[in-house]
Every structure is written in C-alpha cells, then in structure tokens.
Motif scaffolding. Structure first.
Motif, short mmCIF file in Angstrom:
data_model
loop_
_atom_site.label_atom_id
_atom_site.label_comp_id
_atom_site.label_asym_id
_atom_site.label_seq_id
_atom_site.Cartn_x
_atom_site.Cartn_y
_atom_site.Cartn_z
N GLU A 68 70.64 160.17 56.12
CA GLU A 68 69.93 158.90 56.01
C GLU A 68 68.57 159.10 55.34
N LEU A 69 67.86 160.17 55.70
CA LEU A 69 66.57 160.46 55.08
C LEU A 69 66.71 160.75 53.59
N MET A 70 67.72 161.54 53.22
CA MET A 70 67.94 161.86 51.82
C MET A 70 68.23 160.59 51.02
N ALA A 71 69.06 159.71 51.57
CA ALA A 71 69.40 158.47 50.88
C ALA A 71 68.16 157.58 50.72
N ALA A 72 67.39 157.43 51.79
CA ALA A 72 66.19 156.59 51.74
C ALA A 72 65.18 157.14 50.73
N GLN A 73 65.02 158.46 50.70
CA GLN A 73 64.08 159.07 49.75
C GLN A 73 64.55 158.86 48.31
N TYR A 74 65.84 159.00 48.07
CA TYR A 74 66.37 158.78 46.73
C TYR A 74 66.10 157.35 46.27
N LEU A 75 66.44 156.38 47.13
CA LEU A 75 66.26 154.98 46.77
C LEU A 75 64.78 154.66 46.54
N GLU A 76 63.93 155.19 47.40
CA GLU A 76 62.49 154.95 47.26
C GLU A 76 61.96 155.55 45.96
N SER A 77 62.44 156.75 45.60
CA SER A 77 61.97 157.40 44.38
C SER A 77 62.34 156.61 43.13
N ARG A 78 63.39 155.82 43.21
CA ARG A 78 63.84 154.99 42.08
C ARG A 78 63.29 153.57 42.16
N GLY A 79 62.56 153.24 43.23
CA GLY A 79 62.02 151.90 43.38
C GLY A 79 63.07 150.87 43.74
N ILE A 80 64.15 151.33 44.36
CA ILE A 80 65.27 150.44 44.71
C ILE A 80 65.06 149.91 46.12
N THR A 81 64.87 148.61 46.23
CA THR A 81 64.73 147.99 47.54
C THR A 81 66.11 147.63 48.07
N HIS A 82 66.25 147.69 49.40
CA HIS A 82 67.58 147.52 49.99
C HIS A 82 67.47 147.04 51.42
N LYS A 83 68.59 146.57 51.92
CA LYS A 83 68.72 146.21 53.34
C LYS A 83 68.97 147.50 54.11
N PRO A 84 68.96 147.46 55.46
CA PRO A 84 69.18 148.69 56.24
C PRO A 84 70.48 149.40 55.86
N LEU A 85 70.41 150.73 55.87
CA LEU A 85 71.55 151.56 55.51
C LEU A 85 72.50 151.73 56.68
N THR A 86 73.77 151.91 56.38
CA THR A 86 74.79 152.28 57.35
C THR A 86 75.24 153.69 57.00
N VAL A 87 75.17 154.60 57.97
CA VAL A 87 75.49 155.99 57.71
C VAL A 87 76.73 156.39 58.50
N THR A 88 77.69 157.01 57.81
CA THR A 88 78.86 157.57 58.48
C THR A 88 78.91 159.06 58.18
N VAL A 89 79.33 159.83 59.17
CA VAL A 89 79.34 161.28 59.07
C VAL A 89 80.71 161.80 59.51
N VAL A 90 81.26 162.70 58.71
CA VAL A 90 82.53 163.34 59.06
C VAL A 90 82.32 164.85 58.96
N CYS A 91 82.58 165.54 60.05
CA CYS A 91 82.49 167.00 60.05
C CYS A 91 83.80 167.55 59.50
N MET A 92 83.70 168.26 58.39
CA MET A 92 84.91 168.79 57.76
C MET A 92 85.54 169.91 58.60
N ASP A 93 84.77 170.53 59.48
CA ASP A 93 85.30 171.56 60.35
C ASP A 93 86.24 170.98 61.42
N ASP A 94 86.07 169.69 61.69
CA ASP A 94 86.89 169.02 62.71
C ASP A 94 88.13 168.34 62.13
N VAL A 95 88.21 168.24 60.81
CA VAL A 95 89.33 167.56 60.16
C VAL A 95 90.55 168.47 60.22
N LYS A 96 91.61 167.92 60.74
CA LYS A 96 92.87 168.67 60.82
C LYS A 96 93.76 168.23 59.67
#
Length: 115
Positions: free
Chosen positions: A79-107
């Motif tokens: 989420e921090l990386m995404a927010a920093q990227y958008l801010e660096s480009r001057g892109i305004t946005h609504k709140p972000l939705t973050v999903t995370v998948v651990c590849m070590d848990d994927v069968k």
C-alpha cells in the motif's frame, strides 16, 4: 526469521485529476495497458483509457519473525509503495484496496494425464 514471497495488488479509482495529469495519462495509456500487467518488484501500473480505475501490482519478498507478521508487512508495504508511486506522478485517487497472496501458500494442483 521467515522470508515469504507475495503478490500484492492495489486497486483504486482516479479522482479529481488535473487536466495536465489527465492528458499525460491519456498519452501514456498504451504503455499501461491491462495486457502488459505483471507482478514485478518495481511494480506495474495499469489503467483503462476511460481513466476510471487503476491497478498497481508488486512482487514482494518479506522477512519477518512469523508468517502472520510477514502477511501484515506485505500488505502495508504494498500500500505504501502504491501511494508513493501515485503521489510521485501527481495522481489523485480515492482510497486504495489492497489484496495480498502469499505464493508460498499457493498449492498447485496438477492435472491427471489424459488417457
């Protein structure tokens, strides 16, 4: 210490874009097409030509004391990386939705060979 690999996806909606940012996004849209989407350490930014929704995708390796702590850290870091990227480009946005998948848990289920 546990190191785990994550695919983090941050999605959001553009909001109140300035004419300059809107023009820049329209000019660059071909380089940010959905068909170019990939999970990479540096991140991939994709959006539709309508400039309504966007997605940022990251491939992160996180080292923490436990799997639960690594899961939480991956979500926060993505989420921090995404927010920093958008801010660096001057892109305004609504709140972000973050999903995370651990590849070590994927069968991976292998298909049975066909007769």
């Amino acid at each position: 210490m546990t190191t785990r690999t994550y695919r983090v996806q941050a999605t959001g909606q553009f909001a109140r874009l300035t004419p300059a940012v809107r023009g820049q996004l329209r000019e660059e849209q071909g380089a940010h097409d959905l068909f170019l989407a990939a999970f990479t350490p540096e991140g991939t930014f994709t959006y539709a030509p309508t400039l309504t929704r966007f997605t940022l995708r990251y491939l992160l390796e996180v080292a923490e004391d436990s799997a639960a702590e690594a899961d939480e850290a991956a979500s926060v870091e993505g989420e921090l990386m995404a927010a920093q990227y958008l801010e660096s480009r001057g892109i305004t946005h609504k709140p972000l939705t973050v999903t995370v998948v651990c590849m070590d848990d994927v069968k991976v289920r292998r298909r049975a060979p066909r007769p």
